[in-house]
Design a protein around this motif. Structure first.
Motif, PDB file in Angstrom:
ATOM      1  N   GLU A 157       0.887  -1.226  -0.097  1.00 17.45           N
ATOM      2  CA  GLU A 157       0.043  -0.115   0.134  1.00 17.45           C
ATOM      3  C   GLU A 157       0.761   1.212  -0.005  1.00 17.45           C
ATOM      4  N   LEU A 158       1.755   0.956   0.890  1.00 16.38           N
ATOM      5  CA  LEU A 158       2.566   2.632   0.878  1.00 16.38           C
ATOM      6  C   LEU A 158       3.661   2.765  -0.652  1.00 16.38           C
ATOM      7  N   LYS A 160       2.202   1.741  -3.487  1.00 14.18           N
ATOM      8  CA  LYS A 160       1.762   2.485  -4.414  1.00 14.18           C
ATOM      9  C   LYS A 160       1.443   3.874  -4.036  1.00 14.18           C
ATOM     10  N   GLU A 161       1.262   4.279  -3.007  1.00 12.67           N
ATOM     11  CA  GLU A 161       0.998   5.492  -2.569  1.00 12.67           C
ATOM     12  C   GLU A 161       2.344   6.442  -2.879  1.00 12.67           C
ATOM     13  N   ALA A 164       2.334   6.825  -6.978  1.00 10.96           N
ATOM     14  CA  ALA A 164       1.287   7.606  -7.237  1.00 10.96           C
ATOM     15  C   ALA A 164       1.615   8.941  -7.018  1.00 10.96           C
ATOM     16  N   ARG A 165       2.212   9.349  -5.830  1.00 13.16           N
ATOM     17  CA  ARG A 165       2.583  10.710  -5.669  1.00 13.16           C
ATOM     18  C   ARG A 165       3.794  11.329  -6.452  1.00 13.16           C
TER      19      ARG A 165
END
Length: 167
Positions: A157-158, A160-161, A164-165
């Motif tokens: 999850e991290l 992916k975040e 994305a950023r």
């Protein structure tokens, strides 16, 4: 009924406290399993509601310690979590002695119905679940597998975040 809520997030405690007190129960709180064990030895507790993911001692470890302690094992134990949500997590909770596994968020009426079911079952049997505890080596292996899986999910999850950023 004296209920111990074990959760490291104040928001979760306040919600449960209001709900349980509104239904006539006395409520105490602990922020982790180690603190909960101290409270269990110092006060009369009739039911434990615990999150799983907490610092110091998590809810699985707390449940295991409660259910293998002769003085505490008859206290009904409810796991209330949003982090451990697979059927494997629920099965593991049952194997270590949890009387109920409830997923957050839960509608207040359904939550209180589940809690009342646990209370009624304990009164009918005059004891909580008497499941044979898992051998230590099995418990630690399965517990570690569940933790590693959760950590892997959080890392993904991290990642992916972060990706994305950076785009």
């Amino acid at each position: 009924m004296n209920i111990l809520i074990v959760d490291d997030y104040a928001e979760n405690f306040y919600f449960l406290e209001a709900l349980l007190k509104g239904n006539g129960h006395a409520v105490r709180s602990a922020v982790n399993g180690a603190e909960a064990l101290e409270m269990l030895r110092a006060a009369e507790i009739d039911l434990i509601i615990s999150d799983i993911l907490m610092p110091v001692m998590d809810g699985f470890q707390l449940c295991r310690k409660v259910k293998t302690d002769e003085a505490l094992r008859d206290i009904p134990f409810v796991i209330y979590t949003s982090e451990y949500t697979s059927s494997q997590d629920e099965a593991f909770a049952a194997q270590i002695g949890a009387d109920r596994f409830i997923l957050k968020p839960c509608e207040p009426d359904l939550f209180m119905e589940a809690i009342q079911d646990v209370i009624d079952a304990a009164r009918r049997l005059n004891v909580a679940s008497k499941a044979e505890p898992l051998p230590d080596e099995v418990m630690f292996r399965v517990h570690n597998e569940r933790l590693v899986k959760k950590l892997e999910q959080k890392i993904l999850e991290l990642e992916k975040e972060v990706q994305a950023r950076s785009e």
